[in-house]
Design an enzyme around this catalytic site. Structure first.
Site, PDB file in Angstrom:
ATOM      1  N   HIS A  66       3.601  -2.464   2.876  1.00 49.38           N
ATOM      2  CA  HIS A  66       3.679  -1.090   2.366  1.00 49.38           C
ATOM      3  C   HIS A  66       4.976  -0.896   1.595  1.00 49.38           C
ATOM      4  CE1 HIS A  66       0.895  -0.864   5.772  1.00 49.38           C
ATOM      5  NE2 HIS A  66       0.341   0.170   5.170  1.00 49.38           N
TER       6      HIS A  66
ATOM      7  N   ASP B  33       0.823  -1.208   0.000  1.00 53.26           N
ATOM      8  CA  ASP B  33       0.000   0.000   0.000  1.00 53.26           C
ATOM      9  C   ASP B  33       0.859   1.262   0.000  1.00 53.26           C
ATOM     10  OD1 ASP B  33      -1.987  -1.864   0.372  1.00 53.26           O
ATOM     11  OD2 ASP B  33      -2.771  -1.000   2.226  1.00 53.26           O
TER      12      ASP B  33
HETATM   13 ZN   LIG Z   1      -2.408   3.207   3.414  1.00 49.31          ZN
END
Ligand SMILES: [Zn+2]
Length: 238
Positions: free
Chosen positions: A181, A36
């Site tokens: 991430h 992400d």
């Molecule tokens: Zn996020």
């Protein structure tokens, strides 16, 4: 019908109507890797290198405004066989938006990402994994499906590399969707989430893939996992 069976039937209908993708039902030995908040050089490139070295794939939930600023990087993700999905135009939580705004911004973000990446966008991960039932329906109205997760590598937390691997392996099983991430949302993404822990996300990806390989599992994208599996739905509201 027993009360238990009746309750079960109601829950099943509720999940069908309100379900987000929380995993994949598959007999293939794969886990779905997700990243992400990118794209963000150089971390996205490090993750891409680590995935390529091991023949693994992933789904990248991008911020479309970032993808527009870094089109070459969004295209590199697609060129290397990964999947691009939507995390938002920016990282503002959906709770501050009306359902109409959520639908419009999801439509706009999807169109922007598809334009930049040249590939269809099917999934949306709400920022912070937070959606209300109204936000869920607003996302669905934009023609995408919310995708959450079943485990995390704690790569936004201030912990050790061993701690991150241990957290991810705790949920290692076929069809797991792992949260990760390759970037960190900041002021230019409409939020202040503080500093991201500074470490090499490619090196963590390599360790995660090694850990999964010890358990007979390889890493893949959601679209690839679904070629031989079905989405596992769950009612996810926070
Ligand atoms: Zn996020």
């Amino acid at each position: 019908m027993s009360v238990g069976a009746a309750v079960h039937g109601v829950l099943r209908r509720h999940v069908r109507a309100m379900g987000s993708v929380v995993g994949v039902d598959t007999d293939q030995p794969v886990v779905v890797l997700t990243y992400d908040d990118g794209p963000e050089p150089p971390q996205t490139e490090r993750v891409l290198d680590a995935l390529a070295e091991r023949g693994a794939h992933a789904t990248f939930f991008m911020l479309s405004a970032r993808a527009r600023r870094l089109p070459w990087l969004a295209r590199a993700v697609i060129a290397e066989g990964h999947e691009v999905a939507l995390h938002g135009i920016d990282h503002r939580p959906l709770s501050g938006l009306t359902p109409e705004e959520i639908t419009r911004r999801t439509l706009d973000g999807k169109a922007q990402l598809e334009d930049v990446a040249g590939a269809p966008v099917r999934w949306m991960r709400p920022p912070y994994g937070r959606q209300s039932p109204r936000a869920y329906h607003a996302i669905r109205r934009a023609g995408v499906m919310p995708v959450l997760w079943g485990g995390t590598s704690l790569d936004s937390a201030d912990t050790t590399s061993d701690g991150r691997v241990a957290s991810a392996m705790r949920n290692a099983r076929p069809g797991l969707i792992l949260l990760g991430h390759d970037g960190r949302a900041g002021a230019e993404d409409g939020v202040d989430d503080g500093d991201i822990p500074a470490f090499d996300r490619g090196a963590l990806t390599a360790r995660l893939l090694a850990g999964f390989a010890e358990r007979g599992l390889s890493g893949t994208s959601l679209e690839r996992a679904l070629e031989r599996g079905r989405p596992r739905l769950g009612a996810w509201f926070a």
